[in-house]
Motif scaffolding. Structure first.
Motif, PDB file in Angstrom:
ATOM      1  N   SER A  33      18.538  76.639  -1.218  1.00 44.17           N
ATOM      2  CA  SER A  33      17.902  77.429  -0.163  1.00 44.17           C
ATOM      3  C   SER A  33      16.576  76.804   0.264  1.00 44.17           C
ATOM      4  CB  SER A  33      17.712  78.887  -0.588  1.00 44.17           C
ATOM      5  OG  SER A  33      16.818  79.001  -1.666  1.00 44.17           O
ATOM      6  N   GLN A  34      15.860  76.178  -0.669  1.00 44.58           N
ATOM      7  CA  GLN A  34      14.610  75.482  -0.313  1.00 44.58           C
ATOM      8  C   GLN A  34      14.901  74.269   0.564  1.00 44.58           C
ATOM      9  OE1 GLN A  34      13.121  74.841  -4.274  1.00 44.58           O
ATOM     10  NE2 GLN A  34      11.788  76.636  -4.178  1.00 44.58           N
ATOM     11  N   LEU A  35      16.008  73.621   0.329  1.00 46.45           N
ATOM     12  CA  LEU A  35      16.388  72.477   1.158  1.00 46.45           C
ATOM     13  C   LEU A  35      16.831  72.923   2.553  1.00 46.45           C
ATOM     14  CD1 LEU A  35      18.297  70.412  -1.549  1.00 46.45           C
ATOM     15  CD2 LEU A  35      16.095  69.822  -0.488  1.00 46.45           C
ATOM     16  N   LEU A  36      17.435  74.090   2.643  1.00 44.63           N
ATOM     17  CA  LEU A  36      17.871  74.606   3.942  1.00 44.63           C
ATOM     18  C   LEU A  36      16.696  75.020   4.816  1.00 44.63           C
ATOM     19  CD1 LEU A  36      20.984  76.738   2.969  1.00 44.63           C
ATOM     20  CD2 LEU A  36      20.957  74.800   4.539  1.00 44.63           C
ATOM     21  N   ILE A  37      15.669  75.592   4.191  1.00 48.45           N
ATOM     22  CA  ILE A  37      14.490  76.023   4.949  1.00 48.45           C
ATOM     23  C   ILE A  37      13.263  75.851   4.051  1.00 48.45           C
ATOM     24  CG2 ILE A  37      14.969  78.444   4.407  1.00 48.45           C
ATOM     25  CD1 ILE A  37      13.602  79.197   7.048  1.00 48.45           C
ATOM     26  N   ASN A  38      12.436  74.863   4.369  1.00 48.40           N
ATOM     27  CA  ASN A  38      11.285  74.557   3.522  1.00 48.40           C
ATOM     28  C   ASN A  38      10.166  75.585   3.702  1.00 48.40           C
ATOM     29  OD1 ASN A  38       9.445  73.728   5.649  1.00 48.40           O
ATOM     30  ND2 ASN A  38      10.607  71.830   5.783  1.00 48.40           N
ATOM     31  N   ASP A  39       9.174  75.550   2.811  1.00 47.26           N
ATOM     32  CA  ASP A  39       8.078  76.522   2.826  1.00 47.26           C
ATOM     33  C   ASP A  39       7.364  76.567   4.172  1.00 47.26           C
ATOM     34  OD1 ASP A  39       8.640  77.031   0.172  1.00 47.26           O
ATOM     35  OD2 ASP A  39       6.791  76.159  -0.608  1.00 47.26           O
ATOM     36  N   ASN A  40       7.045  75.406   4.722  1.00 47.24           N
ATOM     37  CA  ASN A  40       6.309  75.344   5.972  1.00 47.24           C
ATOM     38  C   ASN A  40       7.077  76.016   7.106  1.00 47.24           C
ATOM     39  OD1 ASN A  40       4.142  74.581   7.658  1.00 47.24           O
ATOM     40  ND2 ASN A  40       5.246  72.747   8.303  1.00 47.24           N
ATOM     41  N   ALA A  41       8.347  75.698   7.229  1.00 46.79           N
ATOM     42  CA  ALA A  41       9.169  76.285   8.288  1.00 46.79           C
ATOM     43  C   ALA A  41       9.302  77.788   8.097  1.00 46.79           C
ATOM     44  CB  ALA A  41      10.542  75.622   8.320  1.00 46.79           C
ATOM     45  N   LEU A  42       9.552  78.224   6.872  1.00 52.46           N
ATOM     46  CA  LEU A  42       9.703  79.653   6.614  1.00 52.46           C
ATOM     47  C   LEU A  42       8.409  80.392   6.909  1.00 52.46           C
ATOM     48  CD1 LEU A  42      11.417  82.011   5.738  1.00 52.46           C
ATOM     49  CD2 LEU A  42      10.921  81.420   3.357  1.00 52.46           C
ATOM     50  N   ASN A  43       7.287  79.857   6.464  1.00 51.36           N
ATOM     51  CA  ASN A  43       5.990  80.492   6.754  1.00 51.36           C
ATOM     52  C   ASN A  43       5.740  80.580   8.249  1.00 51.36           C
ATOM     53  OD1 ASN A  43       4.822  81.301   4.291  1.00 51.36           O
ATOM     54  ND2 ASN A  43       4.367  79.183   3.789  1.00 51.36           N
ATOM     55  N   GLN A  44       6.084  79.538   8.966  1.00 48.93           N
ATOM     56  CA  GLN A  44       5.887  79.525  10.410  1.00 48.93           C
ATOM     57  C   GLN A  44       6.704  80.640  11.077  1.00 48.93           C
ATOM     58  OE1 GLN A  44       6.729  75.758  12.237  1.00 48.93           O
ATOM     59  NE2 GLN A  44       6.085  76.426  14.255  1.00 48.93           N
ATOM     60  N   TYR A  45       7.941  80.791  10.667  1.00 46.98           N
ATOM     61  CA  TYR A  45       8.780  81.838  11.245  1.00 46.98           C
ATOM     62  C   TYR A  45       8.256  83.229  10.882  1.00 46.98           C
ATOM     63  CZ  TYR A  45      12.321  79.124  13.567  1.00 46.98           C
ATOM     64  OH  TYR A  45      12.974  78.324  14.469  1.00 46.98           O
ATOM     65  N   ILE A  46       7.844  83.410   9.640  1.00 42.98           N
ATOM     66  CA  ILE A  46       7.299  84.707   9.218  1.00 42.98           C
ATOM     67  C   ILE A  46       6.020  85.015   9.987  1.00 42.98           C
ATOM     68  CG2 ILE A  46       6.206  85.926   7.286  1.00 42.98           C
ATOM     69  CD1 ILE A  46       8.265  84.474   5.450  1.00 42.98           C
ATOM     70  N   ASN A  47       5.111  84.046  10.064  1.00 42.15           N
ATOM     71  CA  ASN A  47       3.817  84.256  10.729  1.00 42.15           C
ATOM     72  C   ASN A  47       3.949  84.460  12.231  1.00 42.15           C
ATOM     73  OD1 ASN A  47       2.502  84.054   8.273  1.00 42.15           O
ATOM     74  ND2 ASN A  47       2.125  81.865   8.495  1.00 42.15           N
ATOM     75  N   ASN A  48       5.015  83.940  12.828  1.00 44.77           N
ATOM     76  CA  ASN A  48       5.230  84.108  14.261  1.00 44.77           C
ATOM     77  C   ASN A  48       6.082  85.330  14.590  1.00 44.77           C
ATOM     78  OD1 ASN A  48       3.658  81.937  15.217  1.00 44.77           O
ATOM     79  ND2 ASN A  48       5.286  80.504  14.687  1.00 44.77           N
ATOM     80  N   GLY A  49       6.355  86.157  13.589  1.00 38.41           N
ATOM     81  CA  GLY A  49       7.024  87.427  13.824  1.00 38.41           C
ATOM     82  C   GLY A  49       8.521  87.366  14.050  1.00 38.41           C
ATOM     83  N   PHE A  50       9.146  86.260  13.681  1.00 36.54           N
ATOM     84  CA  PHE A  50      10.603  86.191  13.826  1.00 36.54           C
ATOM     85  C   PHE A  50      11.246  87.196  12.883  1.00 36.54           C
ATOM     86  CE2 PHE A  50       9.554  82.276  15.861  1.00 36.54           C
ATOM     87  CZ  PHE A  50      10.608  82.006  16.717  1.00 36.54           C
ATOM     88  N   LYS A  51      12.256  87.836  13.362  1.00 41.08           N
ATOM     89  CA  LYS A  51      13.007  88.798  12.558  1.00 41.08           C
ATOM     90  C   LYS A  51      13.905  88.049  11.584  1.00 41.08           C
ATOM     91  CE  LYS A  51      11.504  92.341  14.881  1.00 41.08           C
ATOM     92  NZ  LYS A  51      10.261  92.877  14.446  1.00 41.08           N
ATOM     93  N   PHE A  52      14.312  88.754  10.542  1.00 42.14           N
ATOM     94  CA  PHE A  52      15.152  88.191   9.493  1.00 42.14           C
ATOM     95  C   PHE A  52      16.401  87.533  10.079  1.00 42.14           C
ATOM     96  CE2 PHE A  52      18.467  88.364   6.295  1.00 42.14           C
ATOM     97  CZ  PHE A  52      17.815  87.944   5.146  1.00 42.14           C
ATOM     98  N   ASN A  53      17.145  88.249  10.908  1.00 41.70           N
ATOM     99  CA  ASN A  53      18.394  87.711  11.447  1.00 41.70           C
ATOM    100  C   ASN A  53      18.168  86.560  12.415  1.00 41.70           C
ATOM    101  OD1 ASN A  53      20.315  89.141   9.987  1.00 41.70           O
ATOM    102  ND2 ASN A  53      20.202  90.886  11.362  1.00 41.70           N
TER     103      ASN A  53
END
Length: 105
Positions: free
Chosen positions: A60-80
């Protein structure tokens, strides 16, 4: 050798391949094993359960790295939205969010 079901949806194929490669990276000091009989019976030992969790985490870390995940969370992207963007399963993204929460606290 890594086997996967090429009739599965793309996200499942990607995760499975990365999961099996994660086993090679993380557990290469163990003997060659075939897990098909364990998968069918869902009868993992405590040691194998830990190895499966480790491989799931790395995949799962290889599919979505910390930086990308943080960016999506911080920009308000929904889970789905995030799940679809990265072609990651519901369960893999849920576990990924848990692991990023553990590393940032």
């Amino acid at each position: 050798m890594v086997y996967y079901n090429d009739t599965s949806i793309a996200s499942r194929q990607h995760f499975t391949i990365l999961h099996e490669l994660s086993h090679i990276q993380l557990h290469s000091n163990t003997k060659n094993e075939t897990y098909s009989s364990l998968i069918i019976g869902n009868d993992y030992s405590a040691e194998d359960t830990i190895k499966e969790q480790e491989a799931n985490t790395l995949a799962s870390q290889l599919l979505i790295n910390d930086n990308a995940l943080n960016q999506y969370i911080n920009n308000g992207f929904k889970f789905n939205q995030t799940r679809k963007e990265f072609e990651i399963s519901h369960e893999a993204l849920k576990n990924r969010i848990k692991t990023i929460s553990n590393t940032t606290t």
